[in-house]
Enzyme design. Structure first.
Site, PDB file in Angstrom:
ATOM      1  N   HIS A   1      -5.180  -1.604  11.837  1.00 46.24           N
ATOM      2  CA  HIS A   1      -4.273  -2.749  11.925  1.00 46.24           C
ATOM      3  C   HIS A   1      -5.021  -3.843  12.691  1.00 46.24           C
ATOM      4  O   HIS A   1      -5.888  -3.549  13.500  1.00 46.24           O
ATOM      5  CB  HIS A   1      -3.009  -2.389  12.702  1.00 46.24           C
ATOM      6  CG  HIS A   1      -2.096  -1.466  11.970  1.00 46.24           C
ATOM      7  ND1 HIS A   1      -1.172  -1.915  11.057  1.00 46.24           N
ATOM      8  CD2 HIS A   1      -1.951  -0.128  12.014  1.00 46.24           C
ATOM      9  CE1 HIS A   1      -0.499  -0.881  10.570  1.00 46.24           C
ATOM     10  NE2 HIS A   1      -0.953   0.222  11.137  1.00 46.24           N
TER      11      HIS A   1
ATOM     12  N   HIS B   1       7.037  -6.059  11.207  1.00 42.22           N
ATOM     13  CA  HIS B   1       6.304  -4.834  11.400  1.00 42.22           C
ATOM     14  C   HIS B   1       5.679  -4.782  12.798  1.00 42.22           C
ATOM     15  O   HIS B   1       4.455  -4.727  12.959  1.00 42.22           O
ATOM     16  CB  HIS B   1       5.205  -4.702  10.325  1.00 42.22           C
ATOM     17  CG  HIS B   1       4.681  -3.306  10.172  1.00 42.22           C
ATOM     18  ND1 HIS B   1       3.705  -2.795  10.979  1.00 42.22           N
ATOM     19  CD2 HIS B   1       4.995  -2.322   9.327  1.00 42.22           C
ATOM     20  CE1 HIS B   1       3.429  -1.550  10.622  1.00 42.22           C
ATOM     21  NE2 HIS B   1       4.210  -1.244   9.624  1.00 42.22           N
TER      22      HIS B   1
ATOM     23  N   HIS C   1       0.833  -1.194   0.000  1.00 44.76           N
ATOM     24  CA  HIS C   1       0.000   0.000   0.000  1.00 44.76           C
ATOM     25  C   HIS C   1       0.871   1.249   0.000  1.00 44.76           C
ATOM     26  O   HIS C   1       2.085   1.175   0.066  1.00 44.76           O
ATOM     27  CB  HIS C   1      -0.999  -0.011   1.156  1.00 44.76           C
ATOM     28  CG  HIS C   1      -0.378   0.015   2.523  1.00 44.76           C
ATOM     29  ND1 HIS C   1       0.169  -1.090   3.108  1.00 44.76           N
ATOM     30  CD2 HIS C   1      -0.229   1.023   3.403  1.00 44.76           C
ATOM     31  CE1 HIS C   1       0.625  -0.758   4.317  1.00 44.76           C
ATOM     32  NE2 HIS C   1       0.392   0.511   4.513  1.00 44.76           N
TER      33      HIS C   1
ATOM     34  N   HIS D   1       5.911   1.873   3.621  1.00 42.29           N
ATOM     35  CA  HIS D   1       5.803   0.698   2.760  1.00 42.29           C
ATOM     36  C   HIS D   1       6.204   0.967   1.318  1.00 42.29           C
ATOM     37  O   HIS D   1       6.477   0.038   0.575  1.00 42.29           O
ATOM     38  CB  HIS D   1       4.381   0.144   2.789  1.00 42.29           C
ATOM     39  CG  HIS D   1       4.015  -0.469   4.102  1.00 42.29           C
ATOM     40  ND1 HIS D   1       4.082  -1.817   4.337  1.00 42.29           N
ATOM     41  CD2 HIS D   1       3.644   0.102   5.270  1.00 42.29           C
ATOM     42  CE1 HIS D   1       3.742  -2.058   5.596  1.00 42.29           C
ATOM     43  NE2 HIS D   1       3.472  -0.910   6.186  1.00 42.29           N
TER      44      HIS D   1
ATOM     45  N   HIS E   1      -6.669  -2.157   5.045  1.00 43.37           N
ATOM     46  CA  HIS E   1      -5.946  -1.159   5.834  1.00 43.37           C
ATOM     47  C   HIS E   1      -6.221   0.258   5.323  1.00 43.37           C
ATOM     48  O   HIS E   1      -6.684   1.117   6.079  1.00 43.37           O
ATOM     49  CB  HIS E   1      -4.464  -1.503   5.776  1.00 43.37           C
ATOM     50  CG  HIS E   1      -3.577  -0.549   6.490  1.00 43.37           C
ATOM     51  ND1 HIS E   1      -3.663  -0.350   7.835  1.00 43.37           N
ATOM     52  CD2 HIS E   1      -2.577   0.237   6.047  1.00 43.37           C
ATOM     53  CE1 HIS E   1      -2.747   0.543   8.191  1.00 43.37           C
ATOM     54  NE2 HIS E   1      -2.087   0.914   7.122  1.00 43.37           N
TER      55      HIS E   1
END
Lengths: 742, 696
Positions: B409, B431, B84, B89, B171
């Protein structure tokens, strides 16, 4: 043996009728496409009606009437009830196309083959897939994988790939290999050597002029008419090719900064464009790129105005204009009315961008020379007045009464049924066997009260004297007090969907207001028709903007795909025969062109079985790399796997492998070889007859050129000749180096 | 017999070194290994390499914010998959594409690509680092756009034999979970995901296949979220109370992703509460305004609810929300709601507003997401008495501060339910902050690894994780070769064709049918000067070759000889003979010998031929062969005797083997010797006896 595959056309072979075919794969019946024509002729669907109940899945390829028009009818009247698969745009635009068809019909006739509700319910059961999504079927179709692939032609257009046990069946009709303004072309590389290819001969005999030339003529024709003070009518489909035309016009108008109005007129025009704006993922690279880099949505139309009823067009400022209106066939819809209005003015132009369906007004006008006058039926829906209205109202009343009667009977029955078990809770009913159960008390309690209050009250026949019903609240008690139902105390989850539901989340919500008012319009009305003859004085032009591959490209694509077996459908008898002959000669030995309801068995005569490759065997195999392939010769002994359910191949241990004829693998191109030899310092030149003369004496020739790839001999034959000399051996060495020896 | 042999062979296989290079799958987190930020995960298997995500660490700047790219060779990577658009990221992608040797393909979803460009352009503009520290500039971003390819949810792509597809991750808009399939081994990389549906996004999907490895985020570790409706209610209640009491609400939030969700909540709340409709909501982010068109377009990537709303009006065309470009356009006169970035209150508009409003107790600040350690937002969550303003002065913190997390999340409940359904045998956690991750690992181990079949791994950055996958190779035998399924013990010979990771076995004649490869036959014709009698050649050839057939050519009626059933020798004219044959190693050899022979004849004068040699008896031949076999065996084993039955007795180190020369059977008590003798005899036999003709 391979997977069994049978193809049975249900409609649309040896002519240009709508498409509908039955493809059975190991007895799992796919209905690919479910088309109808603009006449909605139920006789076309007879073959379908005979098999509808046996169908296990429906695959739709394009969002137009010819590919999915019969779906609502088949689901509601023919007993079709299988799951349906399509891409999102085919679903959405197909739905809008069907709305448009229905509304256009309903405006001029008492159309009753299907209703909007039928359309909704048919489309609701569609499962939407994305391009190259491998969807694994379950249940009866276990092991079958279906995947839609890009086909061009119309937004969301699909080439279906059905795979079972590694064998592919490809259904590819109406595809386009060219990139267009809003669409990508077909990617033939994704369908290499399928077991069966089902394709069409529709365009086998046609050839298209280059796109640029065609576009220029198209735009020139329009501009000339406009400059001459005439109007241009483009009869288009609801949500298919119209999009491409809109983009062409939009682009040209912006380029030239032209002031003439352009209108896009269908019953669903504005929602079509709204949805299309959100389908960027499905469009061509250039559209996606322009959005990603500059957030320019190509369908954010600046010049083209969207209209959903003819009044708006009539109210538009007077002057030359371009109107894109549905239907393309001129049989119904706005285009029909506009044509009748405009045909008699010589300044006007009617520009057909697709071949009209057989037997339609559009087809008649495309004839050469065009007819001088045509008979048309003008129909209009008018509100009822006077006696008719009275009669209608009475009829309605009678119907209503009947319905009420029915409902009350039903209710009575229901009440009777519901009384049985819960008489203990209802103190009003003492004797359940009493046949005069009060009709109003039972059912839902709330309903009961209301009825009593409104209709006066009916004393229960069991009571001694008239009395109001009384319900005792008997609460249960235990050691801790009254027994509570915990559910009553849970804080209700605030439903975030409330607002969505509030505005109505159903599928036809997006219908334009006029359309909606049309549906909701329960004002009694009737259809009045009158026949009239229209003098066709306006100019008529037909240009091919159908966005299908032309004959030559179809042939080359088929040759590139190189199917083991080929089934031809859809296209005039002439075109079908022509393509069949061509493919028999150049593509493969198995070409079929079945008649309606004729089942052809295209089960591949391939034998195949699966084996496991043991670790011991594979550790000794040395692969040679050849492009994306790796090849090796193996000699192995069959054995069983540890759990005895599979064959496994083990290396040969006991005896030496029997010698085999060596195999030379590789594809030799004489031109490439020539370059290679030249780079090695050998003098080479092409002599007559395709022979390659190397050095002074040695000649190389390729005989029996493998042009017929799928056919009998795909083995290249190469002859090297020469006297005994050093060169001979050198050149032979170079020649060998072009191949892999196994 | 078979059943006893089976365990032995499987045992043997285990002993054999199965740790061949190709069977090892390696995963190395180059970033986000036991930390949050700069997600980047390297995976290689069977020579195919995939990189997941390419982020930067928001807490560092310059080169130190990058993942550890120098651990790997970028040129070996086949595919890079971006989940994403968030900076942690995707933000090192321009650097990786433009400044390294990476030449593979990059994939992301359509919405991600569209927002990626806007977000990074904005990032380059606002990051206040010196030019030397800049990792990339706008030009690099524009260049990178051309190299990024798009993938739609569920669409299967294949690059160099690596198959991959993606699922919705829930997300942010366009977030994806990637499933990669290399030679049948499946790896799922979740990226950031949420299993809870919200106002505009679908929950992360449950893949239909269970992966062999699941690389999963662990941001929230073992924490649990409040249910969504409770959070939403708190959020709207706080805002409603504050504004109705005349206060101002500040919502510091990152411009993209969750902000859109909050705007949807506010817009809907306002539309159902008439009394609030005269209170303005400001959304102060030019970047987010630009991205609105992306949100208005990619409706298909959102959930059913949005799609249904879209049928009536675009839900992302807000009715009650106004845009605010900068603080200068803002007139502070009464209650209002302002959503402003950055989310951490480090600087910028959100901080300016905070400084203005923090000392009035009527005002509120709602912190809607995960806040990074060390920012002011993190500080005020603990509600200190005083805060330092940007100008350095201290001010009392009177405004009420609320922390209501909307960051999408997965929490522990979602993670464990997700894994419970997926049942991956290997779980790799990335992560997540090291402590959270450790706790999650412990909890997952107690929940899943009790049976010993599930491994939970938490590699640190650059720490590699290796796993062995001894994938079974299956082949499909097709065409002529498959006309009959072989019985156990029968031989199968053919061409093994490998494409990607699929194998097919076929007869050479079928090669062009089932693959795009073709085979060729090469015919050779060579003319050799010769002016002797043709009969001489025949005679000589007969001395060497067992099979020489005479015949006449059909066309020219000249005599021909077919040598060894392979090479045809033809008398073309008085001065020349010609030979032709189909190219093949054996035929080439035969032809060479014929050429040599012919040349020899021409050079030497015809000799008187010794008749006896040609008519040597079979018997003598055999005797000689026997002699050779004996001599060779002696040279191999030393002590070889002949016993009374004509068998050869071989003794090595006290072990005795008896060899039957006719059948090749060996009897011996010692397995090893028996095998050796048998192999030796087989080889000798092939050497001594003539080469069998092909096909015979």
């Amino acid at each position: 043996m391979g997977t069994s595959v049978q193809v049975t056309p249900l409609c649309g072979v040896y002519n240009e009728n709508p498409l509908s075919y039955l493809v059975s794969i190991d007895n799992f019946n796919f209905l690919v496409d479910c088309g109808w024509n603009d006449h909605f002729d139920p006789s076309l669907l007879e073959p379908l009606s005979r098999v509808a109940s046996k169908i296990d899945a429906v695959l739709l390829s394009y969002p137009d009437t010819l590919h999915l028009g019969a779906l609502p009818y088949a689901m509601n009247h023919l007993g079709l009830s299988a799951p349906i698969y399509s891409t999102e745009p085919v679903f959405r635009l197909g739905l809008l196309t069907m709305y448009d068809q229905y509304l256009s019909r309903k405006a001029v006739s008492d159309f009753d083959l299907f209703t909007l509700d039928d359309v909704d319910s048919a489309f609701l059961s569609i499962t939407r897939l994305t391009y190259s999504q491998n969807h694994h079927l379950s249940g009866k179709g276990e092991g079958i994988v279906i995947a839609p692939h890009v086909a061009g032609h119309l937004l969301g257009g699909t080439v279906w790939k059905i795979t079972k046990d590694g064998e592919d069946v490809i259904y590819a009709v109406d595809f386009n290999h060219r990139k267009e303004r809003h669409l990508n072309g077909i990617v033939a590389e994704s369908f290499v050597r399928p077991a069966v290819l089902i394709t069409e001969a529709y365009n086998a005999l046609s050839n298209q002029p280059p796109r640029q030339k065609r576009d220029r003529e198209f735009l020139d024709g329009i501009v000339r008419t406009l400059e001459g003070g005439g109007n241009v009518l483009l009869p288009v489909d609801t949500a298919g090719r119209a999009l491409e035309l809109i983009l062409i016009l939009e682009e040209f108008w912006a380029q030239r900064n032209l002031g003439y109005d352009i209108f896009f007129l269908t019953y669903v025009a504005s929602s079509t464009i709204d949805y299309v704006k959100s389908f960027l993922e499905w469009m061509g690279d250039s559209i996606a790129k322009s959005f990603e880099t500059s957030r320019n949505n190509a369908f954010q139309l600046k010049r083209v105005k969207l209209l959903i009823n003819k009044m708006d067009l009539d109210n538009a400022p007077i002057g030359p204009k371009v109107v894109l209106a549905s239907m393309a066939s001129l049989e119904a819809g706005f285009s029909h009315d506009i044509f009748v209005e405009w045909a008699s003015d010589v300044r006007n132009l009617v520009l057909f961008t697709e071949r009209g369906q057989f037997g339609t007004l559009a087809r008649m006008l495309q004839a050469d020379p065009p007819p001088k006058a045509v008979k048309v039926t003008m129909s209009k829906r008018v509100p009822l007045v006077g006696d008719e209205l009275v009669a209608y109202e009475e009829e309605q009343k009678r119907l209503k009464k009947e319905e009420e009667l029915k409902a009350s009977l039903l209710k009575q029955e229901e009440s009777r049924a519901s009384h049985g078990p819960d008489n203990t809770n209802d103190p009003m009913v003492i004797d359940t066997t009493n046949s005069h159960a009060p009709p109003d008390v039972a059912g839902s309690r709330g309903g009961g009260y209301r009825d009593i209050l409104i209709d006066g009250f009916v004393p229960p026949s069991t009571s001694v004297a008239p009395m109001f019903p009384f319900y005792e609240n008997n609460t249960e008690w235990d050691d801790f007090g009254e027994v509570v139902n915990p559910d009553d105390y849970v804080i209700k989850e605030e439903d975030m969907n409330q607002t969505a539901l509030h505005v109505g989340g159903d599928i036809d919500g997006k219908l334009d207001e006029a359309a909606a008012s049309f549906i909701l319009d329960t004002k009694p009305s009737k259809v009045v028709s009158n026949e009239l003859t229209v003098q066709v004085k306006c100019s008529l032009i037909y240009m091919d903007f159908e966005g299908r591959s032309d004959g030559r490209s179809i042939k080359s694509i088929i040759a590139r795909v190189a199917p083991l077996k080929l089934v031809l459908v859809h296209g005039s008898a002439e075109a079908t025969e022509h393509l069949k002959q061509h493919c028999l000669n150049h593509v493969c030995a198995h070409v079929y062109a079945p008649q309606i309801e004729e089942t052809v068995d295209v089960t591949s005569d391939l034998c195949a079985y699966k084996v496991q490759l043991s670790e011991q065997l594979m550790s000794n195999v040395l692969f040679k790399k050849l492009g994306e392939y790796e090849v090796a010769w193996i000699d192995a002994v069959a054995g069983k796997t540890e759990n005895h359910d599979m064959l496994t191949l083990l290396p040969t241990v006991s005896k030496p492998p029997p010698p085999h004829k060596s195999v030379l693998v590789g594809d030799l191109k004489m031109a490439d070889l020539k370059q290679f030899l030249a780079s090695k310092g050998v003098q080479v030149e092409f002599a007559g007859g395709g022979a390659l003369r190397c050095g002074e004496y040695v000649t190389l020739r390729k005989v029996g050129v493998a042009s017929q790839k799928g056919g009998g001999s795909g083995i290249q034959q190469i002859v090297i000749e020469g006297p005994l000399c050093e060169d001979y051996y050198k050149i032979r060495e170079y020649l060998y180096s072009q191949f892999y020896l196994l | 017999m078979a059943s006893t042999a089976q365990p032995a062979s499987s045992l043997k296989r285990r002993d054999a070194p199965v740790t061949r290079e190709g069977d090892q799958l390696t995963i190395i987190p180059l970033g986000a290994g036991s930390e949050v930020g700069r997600s980047c995960c390297y995976m290689t298997f069977k020579g195919k390499t995939v990189l997941f995500d390419c982020g930067i660490h928001p807490a560092y700047s310059g080169m130190s914010a990058l993942p550890y790219f120098d651990e790997i060779d970028p040129s070996t990577i086949d595919v890079l998959l971006i989940t994403h658009f968030h900076l942690d990221h995707a933000a090192s992608l321009p650097y990786f594409l433009e400044k390294t040797t990476f030449r593979g393909k990059v994939y992301m979803t359509h919405p991600t690509k569209a927002i990626y460009k806007l977000l990074l352009t904005d990032y380059v503009k606002v990051s206040k680092v010196s030019v030397e520290d800049m990792l990339f500039d706008e030009q690099d971003i524009n260049n990178s756009m051309d190299r990024i390819e798009v993938i739609d949810y569920h669409q299967t792509k294949e690059v160099n034999g690596i198959k991959f597809w993606c699922y919705t991750a829930g997300h942010v808009l366009g977030a994806a979970m990637f499933m990669v399939d290399i030679a049948g081994v499946r790896v799922l990389y979740t990226g950031d995901y949420s299993r809870e549906e919200d106002r505009h996004l679908q929950a992360a999907e449950m893949p239909e296949f269970s992966p062999d490895i699941c690389i999963i985020e662990s941001t929230y570790g073992v924490q649990l979220h409040q249910p969504r409706h409770v959070r939403e209610k708190r959020f709207t209640d706080v805002i409603h109370t504050t504004v109705s009491q005349g206060g101002r609400v500040l919502i510091p939030a990152f411009a993209l992703g969750r902000a859109q969700e909050l705007l949807l909540i506010l817009d809907e709340y306002w539309s159902t509460h008439k009394e609030l409709q005269n209170i303005p909501i400001y959304y102060a982010s030019p970047l987010a305004r630009k991205c609105m068109s992306v949100y208005q377009t990619y409706i298909l990537a959102m959930n059913e609810r949005i799609r249904n709303q879209f049928a009536h009006s675009n839900p992302f065309q807000f009715k009650f929300i106004q845009n605010l470009n900068s603080i200068d356009d803002f007139t502070d006169n009464g209650p209002c709601v302002v959503m402003a970035s950055p989310g951490g209150l480090q600087s910028g508009l959100s901080r300016q507003l905070f400084d203005m409003w923090c000392s009035d107790k009527k005002n509120s600040c709602v912190i809607p997401g995960y806040v990074v350690e060390g920012t002011l937002a993190k500080t005020i969550i603990n509600e200190p008495k005083e805060v330092t303003l940007m100008n350095g002065l201290m001010a009392p913190l009177n405004m009420s501060v609320h922390y209501i997390s909307f960051s999408a999340h997965a929490d522990y409940a979602q993670t464990s339910a997700f894994l419970k359904e997926l049942r991956p045998p290997n779980i790799v956690l990335v992560h997540g902050e090291a402590n959270e991750m450790g706790r999650l690992k412990q909890k997952l181990i107690t929940e899943f690894a009790a049976d010993g079949n599930t491994k939970v791994l938490t590699p640190k950055n650059c720490q590699s994780v290796e796993m062995m996958f001894n994938s079974e190779k299956m082949a499909k035998t097709i065409g002529k070769l498959a006309e009959k399924t072989p019985e156990v013990g029968e031989t199968v010979s053919g061409i093994l064709v490998k494409k990607g990771f699929t194998y097919q076995i076929m007869a050479p004649e079928d090669l062009h049918v089932f693959s795009q490869l073709s085979t060729a036959n090469i015919f050779q014709r060579i003319t050799v000067p010769f002016n002797g009698a043709f009969g001489v050649i025949k005679h000589r050839l007969e001395q060497i070759y067992e099979s020489v057939e005479s015949g006449t050519d059909e066309e020219s009626a000249v005599p021909t000889l077919l040598v060894h059933k392979l090479v045809t020798v033809k008398q073309d004219s008085e001065k020349h003979i010609s030979m032709h044959w189909a190219a093949d190693p054996v035929s080439d050899m035969v032809s060479d010998s014929v050429v040599a022979l012919v040349l020899n004849i021409s050079r030497e004068l015809p000799k008187v031929v010794i008749e006896s040699e040609a008519s040597k008896t079979e018997e003598e031949n055999e005797k000689r062969a026997e002699k050779v076999i004996y001599a060779l065996l002696v040279s191999l084993f030393g002590d070889v005797k002949r016993d009374e039955n004509g068998k050869l007795v071989i003794s090595v180190d006290g072990n005795v083997a008896k060899l039957d020369k006719q059948s090749g059977d060996v009897e011996s008590e010692h397995e090893g010797l028996k095998e050796k003798v048998r192999t030796a005899f087989r080889r000798i036999q092939t050497a001594v006896n003539p080469i069998p003709l092909p096909g015979s």
